[in-house]
Design a protein around this motif. Structure first.
Motif, PDB file in Angstrom:
ATOM      1  N   VAL A  82       0.865  -1.170   0.000  1.00  0.00           N
ATOM      2  CA  VAL A  82       0.000   0.000   0.000  1.00  0.00           C
ATOM      3  C   VAL A  82       0.909   1.230   0.000  1.00  0.00           C
ATOM      4  N   ARG A  83       0.810   2.030  -1.049  1.00  0.00           N
ATOM      5  CA  ARG A  83       1.627   3.244  -1.158  1.00  0.00           C
ATOM      6  C   ARG A  83       0.916   4.443  -0.556  1.00  0.00           C
ATOM      7  N   LEU A  84      -0.417   4.363  -0.513  1.00  0.00           N
ATOM      8  CA  LEU A  84      -1.206   5.443   0.053  1.00  0.00           C
ATOM      9  C   LEU A  84      -2.416   4.844   0.753  1.00  0.00           C
ATOM     10  N   GLN A  85      -2.470   5.005   2.059  1.00  0.00           N
ATOM     11  CA  GLN A  85      -3.621   4.541   2.824  1.00  0.00           C
ATOM     12  C   GLN A  85      -4.836   5.391   2.447  1.00  0.00           C
ATOM     13  N   PRO A  86      -6.054   4.875   2.628  1.00  0.00           N
ATOM     14  CA  PRO A  86      -7.238   5.664   2.287  1.00  0.00           C
ATOM     15  C   PRO A  86      -7.218   7.029   2.962  1.00  0.00           C
ATOM     16  N   SER A  87      -7.371   8.053   2.166  1.00  0.00           N
ATOM     17  CA  SER A  87      -7.375   9.429   2.660  1.00  0.00           C
ATOM     18  C   SER A  87      -8.078  10.311   1.639  1.00  0.00           C
ATOM     19  N   ARG A  88      -8.375  11.517   2.043  1.00  0.00           N
ATOM     20  CA  ARG A  88      -9.031  12.476   1.142  1.00  0.00           C
ATOM     21  C   ARG A  88      -8.091  12.774  -0.027  1.00  0.00           C
ATOM     22  N   ALA A  89      -8.635  12.771  -1.227  1.00  0.00           N
ATOM     23  CA  ALA A  89      -7.833  13.085  -2.412  1.00  0.00           C
ATOM     24  C   ALA A  89      -7.315  14.515  -2.306  1.00  0.00           C
ATOM     25  N   ARG A  90      -6.124  14.719  -2.808  1.00  0.00           N
ATOM     26  CA  ARG A  90      -5.515  16.052  -2.805  1.00  0.00           C
ATOM     27  C   ARG A  90      -4.884  16.293  -4.173  1.00  0.00           C
ATOM     28  N   PRO A  91      -4.471  17.518  -4.446  1.00  0.00           N
ATOM     29  CA  PRO A  91      -3.845  17.749  -5.761  1.00  0.00           C
ATOM     30  C   PRO A  91      -2.580  16.892  -5.899  1.00  0.00           C
ATOM     31  N   TRP A  92      -2.437  16.245  -7.021  1.00  0.00           N
ATOM     32  CA  TRP A  92      -1.297  15.361  -7.265  1.00  0.00           C
ATOM     33  C   TRP A  92      -0.432  15.946  -8.355  1.00  0.00           C
ATOM     34  N   ASN A  93       0.810  15.537  -8.337  1.00  0.00           N
ATOM     35  CA  ASN A  93       1.670  15.871  -9.460  1.00  0.00           C
ATOM     36  C   ASN A  93       2.556  14.675  -9.751  1.00  0.00           C
ATOM     37  N   GLU A  94       3.211  14.703 -10.877  1.00  0.00           N
ATOM     38  CA  GLU A  94       3.979  13.533 -11.297  1.00  0.00           C
ATOM     39  C   GLU A  94       5.209  13.276 -10.429  1.00  0.00           C
ATOM     40  N   ASP A  95       5.644  14.255  -9.630  1.00  0.00           N
ATOM     41  CA  ASP A  95       6.779  14.024  -8.728  1.00  0.00           C
ATOM     42  C   ASP A  95       6.470  12.933  -7.706  1.00  0.00           C
ATOM     43  N   TRP A  96       5.200  12.785  -7.366  1.00  0.00           N
ATOM     44  CA  TRP A  96       4.808  11.763  -6.396  1.00  0.00           C
ATOM     45  C   TRP A  96       4.721  10.394  -7.053  1.00  0.00           C
ATOM     46  N   ILE A  97       4.348  10.355  -8.318  1.00  0.00           N
ATOM     47  CA  ILE A  97       4.151   9.099  -9.045  1.00  0.00           C
ATOM     48  C   ILE A  97       5.447   8.596  -9.678  1.00  0.00           C
ATOM     49  N   ARG A  98       6.310   9.504 -10.099  1.00  0.00           N
ATOM     50  CA  ARG A  98       7.524   9.137 -10.835  1.00  0.00           C
ATOM     51  C   ARG A  98       8.373   8.071 -10.135  1.00  0.00           C
ATOM     52  N   PRO A  99       8.591   8.116  -8.820  1.00  0.00           N
ATOM     53  CA  PRO A  99       9.471   7.128  -8.181  1.00  0.00           C
ATOM     54  C   PRO A  99       8.957   5.687  -8.183  1.00  0.00           C
ATOM     55  N   ILE A 100       7.715   5.457  -8.560  1.00  0.00           N
ATOM     56  CA  ILE A 100       7.194   4.089  -8.594  1.00  0.00           C
ATOM     57  C   ILE A 100       7.924   3.327  -9.688  1.00  0.00           C
ATOM     58  N   ARG A 101       8.575   2.245  -9.305  1.00  0.00           N
ATOM     59  CA  ARG A 101       9.386   1.446 -10.225  1.00  0.00           C
ATOM     60  C   ARG A 101       8.683   0.143 -10.577  1.00  0.00           C
ATOM     61  N   GLY A 102       9.133  -0.483 -11.640  1.00  0.00           N
ATOM     62  CA  GLY A 102       8.563  -1.745 -12.076  1.00  0.00           C
ATOM     63  C   GLY A 102       9.609  -2.827 -12.182  1.00  0.00           C
ATOM     64  N   GLY A 103       9.143  -4.056 -12.284  1.00  0.00           N
ATOM     65  CA  GLY A 103      10.023  -5.209 -12.470  1.00  0.00           C
ATOM     66  C   GLY A 103       9.485  -6.429 -11.765  1.00  0.00           C
ATOM     67  N   GLY A 104       9.835  -7.594 -12.262  1.00  0.00           N
ATOM     68  CA  GLY A 104       9.409  -8.840 -11.641  1.00  0.00           C
ATOM     69  C   GLY A 104       8.104  -9.346 -12.212  1.00  0.00           C
ATOM     70  N   GLY A 105       7.609 -10.412 -11.601  1.00  0.00           N
ATOM     71  CA  GLY A 105       6.367 -11.041 -12.053  1.00  0.00           C
ATOM     72  C   GLY A 105       5.133 -10.259 -11.653  1.00  0.00           C
ATOM     73  N   THR A 106       3.990 -10.756 -12.094  1.00  0.00           N
ATOM     74  CA  THR A 106       2.709 -10.111 -11.806  1.00  0.00           C
ATOM     75  C   THR A 106       1.947 -10.924 -10.765  1.00  0.00           C
ATOM     76  N   PRO A 107       2.047 -10.558  -9.490  1.00  0.00           N
ATOM     77  CA  PRO A 107       1.308 -11.294  -8.452  1.00  0.00           C
ATOM     78  C   PRO A 107      -0.129 -10.766  -8.324  1.00  0.00           C
ATOM     79  N   LEU A 108      -0.929 -10.991  -9.364  1.00  0.00           N
ATOM     80  CA  LEU A 108      -2.292 -10.453  -9.388  1.00  0.00           C
ATOM     81  C   LEU A 108      -3.131 -10.979  -8.226  1.00  0.00           C
ATOM     82  N   THR A 109      -2.996 -12.257  -7.906  1.00  0.00           N
ATOM     83  CA  THR A 109      -3.764 -12.824  -6.798  1.00  0.00           C
ATOM     84  C   THR A 109      -3.392 -12.156  -5.487  1.00  0.00           C
TER      85      THR A 109
END
Length: 184
Positions: A82-109
């Motif tokens: 969980v990167r963000l616990q439930p909270s009131r939405a606020r203005p977002w910008n890409e600086d907050w999203i950019r650090p999210i990285r990818g890699g590895g398998g897809t643990p959908l379950t």
């Protein structure tokens, strides 16, 4: 507790049980938009993860405009966090999203089980609030998890941009009786 009505009923008397007035919970008590972002290695191909982050930013902006609550869960490489616990939405910008990285398998379950836990816990605190689960994925997995039970509405956002699409997101949406949205 509805304090203005309680105090009006009480007047100058000592507060007693018969003075108490309560607010009725409204089925329109708002919405929690829980976003589950697939950050697996397959999402790195054709810049799907970057595209998904852009879609996520637009969805977060809409949630902010409607004064909804939001939560963010990222799943990849055998983890669902969980990167963000439930909270009131606020203005977002890409600086907050950019650090999210990818890699590895897809643990959908695992990701859907973690999302269901988050929604169940939130339902205890805000039972009248609608809970929407947005799954942003390319569907490149062999997992076939059950539909998260605590989601009132599920939207599968198909991020697949491969030359030979597998169509698994549509199949997942159909099996869950969920809304299917191809990424714009």
């Amino acid at each position: 507790m509805h304090w203005p009505r309680t105090l009006a009923r009480k007047q100058q008397h000592a507060l007693a049980a018969e003075h108490l007035r309560y607010r009725h919970t409204d089925a329109r008590a708002g919405v929690l938009h829980c976003f589950a972002l697939d950050c697996s290695g397959s999402m790195l191909q054709a810049r799907q993860l970057a595209f998904a982050k852009g879609v996520l930013l637009r969805l977060l902006e809409r949630a902010y405009q409607s004064r909804s609550d939001v939560a963010l869960l990222c799943f990849a490489a055998g983890r669902a966090e969980v990167r963000l616990q439930p909270s009131r939405a606020r203005p977002w910008n890409e600086d907050w999203i950019r650090p999210i990285r990818g890699g590895g398998g897809t643990p959908l379950t695992l990701g859907m089980a973690r999302a269901d836990q988050l929604l169940a816990r939130h339902a205890q605190h805000a039972p009248a609030q609608q809970r929407w689960l947005w799954v942003l994925t390319d569907g490149r997995t062999n997992d076939a998890p059950p539909r998260p039970a605590w989601a009132d509405h599920v939207v599968v956002v198909d991020m697949e941009r491969h030359a030979l699409p597998l169509g698994r997101c549509r199949m997942l949406a159909t099996s869950w009786d969920a809304e299917y949205l191809p990424a714009p």
